[in-house]
Design an enzyme around this catalytic site. Sequence first.
Site, PDB file in Angstrom:
ATOM      1  N   CYS A 129      10.931 -22.309 103.218  1.00 60.17           N
ATOM      2  CA  CYS A 129      11.213 -21.309 104.248  1.00 60.17           C
ATOM      3  C   CYS A 129      10.511 -21.644 105.559  1.00 60.17           C
ATOM      4  O   CYS A 129      10.904 -21.156 106.619  1.00 60.17           O
ATOM      5  CB  CYS A 129      10.816 -19.919 103.769  1.00 60.17           C
ATOM      6  SG  CYS A 129       9.072 -19.741 103.339  1.00 60.17           S
TER       7      CYS A 129
ATOM      8  N   ALA B  45      16.092 -14.625  91.808  1.00 62.52           N
ATOM      9  CA  ALA B  45      15.341 -14.731  90.552  1.00 62.52           C
ATOM     10  C   ALA B  45      14.584 -16.047  90.468  1.00 62.52           C
ATOM     11  O   ALA B  45      14.266 -16.509  89.378  1.00 62.52           O
ATOM     12  CB  ALA B  45      16.288 -14.586  89.358  1.00 62.52           C
TER      13      ALA B  45
END
Length: 425
Positions: free
Chosen positions: A48, A188
């Site tokens: 990220c 998840a």
Amino acid sequence: MQITLIGVHQRNTPVTVRERLAFNLYELPDALLALRRYVDEGIILSTCNRVEVCAVTRNGVAGDEALKTFLVEQRGVDQALFAPSLYVYHNEAVVRHLYRLAAGLDSMVLGEDQIVGQVKEALAIAHAAGAIGPVLHRVLHGALAAGKRARTHTGIATGHVSVVSVAIDAMRQYPDLLKRGRALVIGAGHIAELSLKHLLAGGCSAITIVNRTEARADALAQRYGVAWRPWSDLEDALAASDIVVSCTSAPGIVLSQQMVERAAAGRSTPLLLFDLAVPRDIDQGVAEIPGVYLHDVDALEPICRTNRALRAAEAERAETIIEGEVAKFMEWWAVQQAVPTIRALRKRAEDIRDAEIRRALARCPELSPQQRETVIALSTAIINKLLHEPIVALRDPEASGELLTAVRRLFNIDDTAVYTSANMT
């Protein structure tokens, strides 16, 4: 031979650019196969906060351009998009960068250990794709070991040590929501699991997971004792939530502005959205909806700056450890740089010796087998004696690249011979 790394980072590259350069896990195997067309070894680290391509190449300048071309072709972007913020490192600078990265010194959250898992995952994928050779294997395993040592011997990893923990800290501005509100985690993967841990530790117990792969959502929900719902229930789950952490690896928007508008309609409490994905999961237009508060990765930077200031002294201690580990690697690297030239030099000498021995023995047919062996042994001894001092000098970690170049020139060793020797087992 040169180690090269190019990349962009959250510090100087907005998420609008990073998300266009990012690779998800499913894209990496094919991307690495494409990368191998340009380089001898390679790895891609896409998180990220950063997108980086590291490689071992035979030609410095050509290697730099090859990596830039690779990014352009793989991501379908113009080089002008990332050129202003692109950083390019070579050799020692690459090693230092990767060692600092593995220690959490180059992270948005100083000392965070999430990067360790990301490096290990990138390394495993690159290994499986056949893109890791001896140099990057040594660099990356050395980086992981150096990072572990820095964390063990300093306090750099205390307190908030991940983007997720910083996001939870931002949630504390709304204590009632965190304690009594309902949370939704979309995804998840590793970040989703970290989010669950931190939400539970922060006092939030009403948590639901939604994920495209239901089996993964179910397994994660059972592990942490929370609820899960199928992907088809995403909008209903959103409407029933007060806090949302979205961290999928989807290539596009997961929560549209229209979905969030419907979820926010008629609410009496704020709706907190945390977009920890790159590319982003949540349409940026939702920030204009009354009562909706959107935080993406870049919006968490002010908290991270405070974090870095508090750990400045520990960071200095960690930097000292990293420098020592970098020096150890560079000693090894200096020797490795010389090995192909040494092999090529010895082969050159052996080829000359063999040719001259054959010529001499052809002129002396009367020599017995024992005498022939003596002549051959003598020539071998002379070669070894003559090459001993040059080889010792080339193996010296302090030897410069100029010495390697001089030896190649003096003995007429071309690059083809050097790289053929480098690939010998």
